[in-house]
Each structure stands twice: as structure tokens, then as C-alpha cells.
Design an enzyme around this catalytic site. Sequence first.
Site, PDB file in Angstrom:
ATOM      1  N   HIS A 186      58.101  17.070 -40.101  1.00  0.00           N
ATOM      2  CA  HIS A 186      56.695  16.673 -40.141  1.00  0.00           C
ATOM      3  C   HIS A 186      55.824  17.774 -40.756  1.00  0.00           C
ATOM      4  O   HIS A 186      54.769  17.508 -41.320  1.00  0.00           O
ATOM      5  CB  HIS A 186      56.212  16.335 -38.725  1.00  0.00           C
ATOM      6  CG  HIS A 186      54.904  15.625 -38.684  1.00  0.00           C
ATOM      7  ND1 HIS A 186      54.786  14.276 -38.952  1.00  0.00           N
ATOM      8  CD2 HIS A 186      53.660  16.069 -38.414  1.00  0.00           C
ATOM      9  CE1 HIS A 186      53.525  13.920 -38.841  1.00  0.00           C
ATOM     10  NE2 HIS A 186      52.820  14.988 -38.518  1.00  0.00           N
ATOM     11  N   LYS A 226      51.334   4.763 -38.253  1.00  0.00           N
ATOM     12  CA  LYS A 226      50.806   5.299 -37.006  1.00  0.00           C
ATOM     13  C   LYS A 226      49.408   4.742 -36.703  1.00  0.00           C
ATOM     14  O   LYS A 226      49.113   4.372 -35.570  1.00  0.00           O
ATOM     15  CB  LYS A 226      50.761   6.832 -37.081  1.00  0.00           C
ATOM     16  CG  LYS A 226      50.287   7.500 -35.821  1.00  0.00           C
ATOM     17  CD  LYS A 226      50.344   9.008 -35.968  1.00  0.00           C
ATOM     18  CE  LYS A 226      49.820   9.687 -34.718  1.00  0.00           C
ATOM     19  NZ  LYS A 226      49.855  11.161 -34.863  1.00  0.00           N
ATOM     20  N   ARG A 285      55.586  10.447 -43.220  1.00  0.00           N
ATOM     21  CA  ARG A 285      56.301  10.765 -41.987  1.00  0.00           C
ATOM     22  C   ARG A 285      57.764  10.355 -42.138  1.00  0.00           C
ATOM     23  O   ARG A 285      58.089   9.445 -42.897  1.00  0.00           O
ATOM     24  CB  ARG A 285      55.666  10.041 -40.804  1.00  0.00           C
ATOM     25  CG  ARG A 285      54.255  10.498 -40.500  1.00  0.00           C
ATOM     26  CD  ARG A 285      53.609   9.628 -39.425  1.00  0.00           C
ATOM     27  NE  ARG A 285      52.239  10.073 -39.164  1.00  0.00           N
ATOM     28  CZ  ARG A 285      51.178   9.622 -39.822  1.00  0.00           C
ATOM     29  NH1 ARG A 285      51.311   8.711 -40.768  1.00  0.00           N
ATOM     30  NH2 ARG A 285      49.976  10.081 -39.532  1.00  0.00           N
ATOM     31  N   TYR A 325      31.193   3.019 -43.873  1.00  0.00           N
ATOM     32  CA  TYR A 325      30.756   3.005 -45.268  1.00  0.00           C
ATOM     33  C   TYR A 325      31.854   3.393 -46.254  1.00  0.00           C
ATOM     34  O   TYR A 325      31.720   3.183 -47.448  1.00  0.00           O
ATOM     35  CB  TYR A 325      29.558   3.944 -45.450  1.00  0.00           C
ATOM     36  CG  TYR A 325      28.313   3.414 -44.782  1.00  0.00           C
ATOM     37  CD1 TYR A 325      27.529   2.457 -45.415  1.00  0.00           C
ATOM     38  CD2 TYR A 325      27.937   3.850 -43.515  1.00  0.00           C
ATOM     39  CE1 TYR A 325      26.396   1.953 -44.804  1.00  0.00           C
ATOM     40  CE2 TYR A 325      26.806   3.356 -42.900  1.00  0.00           C
ATOM     41  CZ  TYR A 325      26.036   2.405 -43.539  1.00  0.00           C
ATOM     42  OH  TYR A 325      24.912   1.905 -42.938  1.00  0.00           O
ATOM     43  N   ARG A 365      54.159  17.782 -44.309  1.00  0.00           N
ATOM     44  CA  ARG A 365      52.825  17.201 -44.497  1.00  0.00           C
ATOM     45  C   ARG A 365      51.772  18.311 -44.443  1.00  0.00           C
ATOM     46  O   ARG A 365      50.815  18.320 -45.205  1.00  0.00           O
ATOM     47  CB  ARG A 365      52.550  16.131 -43.434  1.00  0.00           C
ATOM     48  CG  ARG A 365      53.371  14.871 -43.638  1.00  0.00           C
ATOM     49  CD  ARG A 365      53.331  13.912 -42.464  1.00  0.00           C
ATOM     50  NE  ARG A 365      52.037  13.556 -41.961  1.00  0.00           N
ATOM     51  CZ  ARG A 365      51.278  12.551 -42.407  1.00  0.00           C
ATOM     52  NH1 ARG A 365      51.714  11.794 -43.402  1.00  0.00           N
ATOM     53  NH2 ARG A 365      50.106  12.279 -41.851  1.00  0.00           N
ATOM     54  N   HIS A 377      45.318   9.534 -42.764  1.00  0.00           N
ATOM     55  CA  HIS A 377      44.541   9.881 -41.585  1.00  0.00           C
ATOM     56  C   HIS A 377      43.294   9.008 -41.538  1.00  0.00           C
ATOM     57  O   HIS A 377      42.680   8.731 -42.564  1.00  0.00           O
ATOM     58  CB  HIS A 377      44.136  11.359 -41.615  1.00  0.00           C
ATOM     59  CG  HIS A 377      45.263  12.283 -41.313  1.00  0.00           C
ATOM     60  ND1 HIS A 377      45.212  13.629 -41.571  1.00  0.00           N
ATOM     61  CD2 HIS A 377      46.491  12.063 -40.768  1.00  0.00           C
ATOM     62  CE1 HIS A 377      46.344  14.206 -41.201  1.00  0.00           C
ATOM     63  NE2 HIS A 377      47.137  13.263 -40.715  1.00  0.00           N
TER      64      HIS A 377
END
Length: 192
Positions: A119, A61, A34, A156, A122, A146
Site C-alpha cells: 500500500h 473503498k 490498492r 461543487y 501509493r 480519495h
Amino acid sequence: PYQTVAEGISSVQNSKAGIATKLAFELLVLTATRSGEVRNASWSEFDLENAQWTIPSTRMKAKKTHHIPLSRRALEIIHEAKALGGDSFVFEGVKQGRSLSDATLSKLVKELGYDVDVHGFRTSFRTWTQEQTNFPREIAEAALAHSIKDKAEAAYARSNLYEKRRMMMDSWANYLTDSRNQIIQLKGIADG
């Protein structure tokens, strides 16, 4: 579109923007980060010996530390930025000791005629991984920092997929470099 990202990098490199701005833009694209993550990067976040950029959780973020493997070109950019002499920020703005302003990168691409938001690079990266590579979804999502939405899966998933992300980021850098070399060659033919 990812097919025009290399052309965008070339346009920025050939623009009248400041060197720090040009380097920051290219690092943003290469690392799929970003704008604020790049603009506010500090020297303490970089481990050049291990080709890694670690963005602390306070600047992310999702509020999780993000380790980014740096491609050869990304390392070159960091070395070029170091030669500019910024003390705390890697990419200083006009005022010494201050980072590039919030609008610097967005304004630059708009002035160069690209109707895009910074942005969106991305998205270009993410679409490239989907259409041009065999890297699994979770590796691309990890590169974008993310979070995994499914709580059971997240419980997991303990790996940050770092080595696989290194291969992917090297492939992205190579794709952009190869595309830029083709652009330069075509311009040379047309000029010659």
C-alpha cells in the site's frame, strides 16, 4: 521513497516470482491503486482502445466508480497479461479461475528485502507528485480515488479531472521508466 520505486520494480522483474505476479505488481505501482483492486481486476474493466481501466464502485473503498487512465507501459502490461490466457481475472493465481492471493504481492516485496507494505507505493506516488511535479493536490488525490472531505467543496467538484490525471499518470510512468533505464545502464557499466 519514490526515488527507489524504479529499483523495486526492477527487483521484482528480476525475481523468481510468476509472470502474473510481476505484471500485477508493476501495474499496481503505475496506477497507484490498492492491492485488491489490481489482484481482482477482471477483463471487462479494461477499455484498451481508450487506454482506460474502470473499477466498479463495488470494488472501491469509497464505493464510487474509479476511471484510471492507462499509460503506455500500463497498456503493455495488460497486453502481456492477456497473453497469459486468464479467463476472468487479469492476474490469475496458482489456481486457474482464481485471482492472486491477498498476500502474494506483500510477501514478494518482503522476500526481496524491502521493509515496506505494498500500500505504501501509493504514498510513494503521492510524495512524488508533491516534490517533483506541479500537478495540483486535487489531481493527485483524484488519482488515488480519495473522497473530498469538505461537503461544500464536494458538492461543487463535479469533474473527475480525467485528462489532467492522464498527463500525471503518463509523467509517473515516464519517471519510473527513466529511472529504471538509469539503473540498467549503471548495472551494465559495473558488469562490463
